[in-house]
Design an enzyme around this catalytic site. Sequence first.
Site: not given
Length: 342
Positions: A165, A239, A335
């Site tokens: 990520r 998320s 995130e």
Amino acid sequence: MDIQIHQPLSNYTTIRIGGPAHFVADTHTVEELMAVETNAKRLGQKTYVIGGGSNLIGRDEGFDGVIIRNQIPGFDVIADDSESTTLKIGSGELWDSVVARTVDMQLSGIEALSLIPGTAGAAPVQNVGAYGQEVADTLQSVEAYDTTSGNMVELSWQDCEFSYRHSIFRGSSYGRYVITSITLKLYKKTPEPPFYAALQSYLDEHGIHEYDVATVREAVIAIRKDKLPDPSILPNAGSFFKNAIVEDWQRNSLLEQHPDMPSYKMDEKHYKIPTGWLIEQTGLKGESLHNMKVHDANALVLINQSATSYQDLANARAQIVGAVRDLFQITIEQEPLEITNQ
Ligand SMILES: Cc1cc2nc3c(=O)[nH]c(=O)nc-3n(C[C@H](O)[C@H](O)[C@H](O)COP(=O)(O)OP(=O)(O)OC[C@H]3O[C@@H](n4cnc5c(N)ncnc54)[C@H](O)[C@@H]3O)c2cc1C
């Protein structure tokens, strides 16, 4: 080119939070993008590029510059041989339409990334991933406008410095490059089991034993529809927290207190622990906190129930982060990125 003034960021983020942006410019070509960047620089206005706003949060103070809404199209085969096809894709294309088109072409490599919202140009930014695939697995290079030099540049896979990520686009070069196209090399082979655990279980439970890219895409879509709320109905940013990465000694010590804790080996020293599981153990799954709600089907997702202020989100986040830290001594990380005036 379409330019609007004084538009709330909440209209441009799928979690629907954020105060006004001075300007919002829709750009459909590289030339339009360069014109907006050059004029903004001349007028002393800062810029921030967005795609679908599905991994972004606005603050209450908004943005005192120009939000560039990237809509650059393109989908071209640039190389083809018996094993692979290489595609150059405009950064404003919707990511899931790109996946659908490549699946129709029987190409493998991004089928497990089906139904991820947003644009193709944002996919490398956090190296989007799901069900065992990441865009870094197939990405060859990106073309981008370099806001520092004012030139177009090509960045190779190595230049992007991908990890879980993460990439330079949200790390060391955050805000520097506007990606205008991405190049993906996809393969003419059928996907082979074993698949990512949740995907394999779905395929087994549904008696699917012959796999092609279309069956994988359909399975991923079915699983995601079950687990993830549709942002157009329940505003969210996917998320909200990254999975936790811990060192092996920390995992071993946590396992002594929580023997049923799931963990996945990443490399010799590191393990990934599903943050959804950590949040579940705090008892916050399904709870409403400060006008936000921890999704009852997936504790990683925070839904905006009725929050109109960033502060509501910040309070809910602090409560969840604190509860996980108290129970596991792990500090979980957000995130989605935030649009700030700094
Ligand atoms: C329901 C839901 C499910 C999701 N599932 C997943 C998932 O499974 N896996 C996953 O990885 N993510 C997932 N996401 C997160 C999100 O969809 C991805 O991160 C997506 O790539 C964001 O695309 P976007 O166009 O909306 O980017 P935005 O949210 O608009 O922007 C995100 C960041 O990218 C930058 N950016 C955008 N376009 C460009 C460009 N052209 N050049 C340079 N920088 C750019 C922005 O400045 C910002 O920093 C999910 C989100 C939602 C709402």
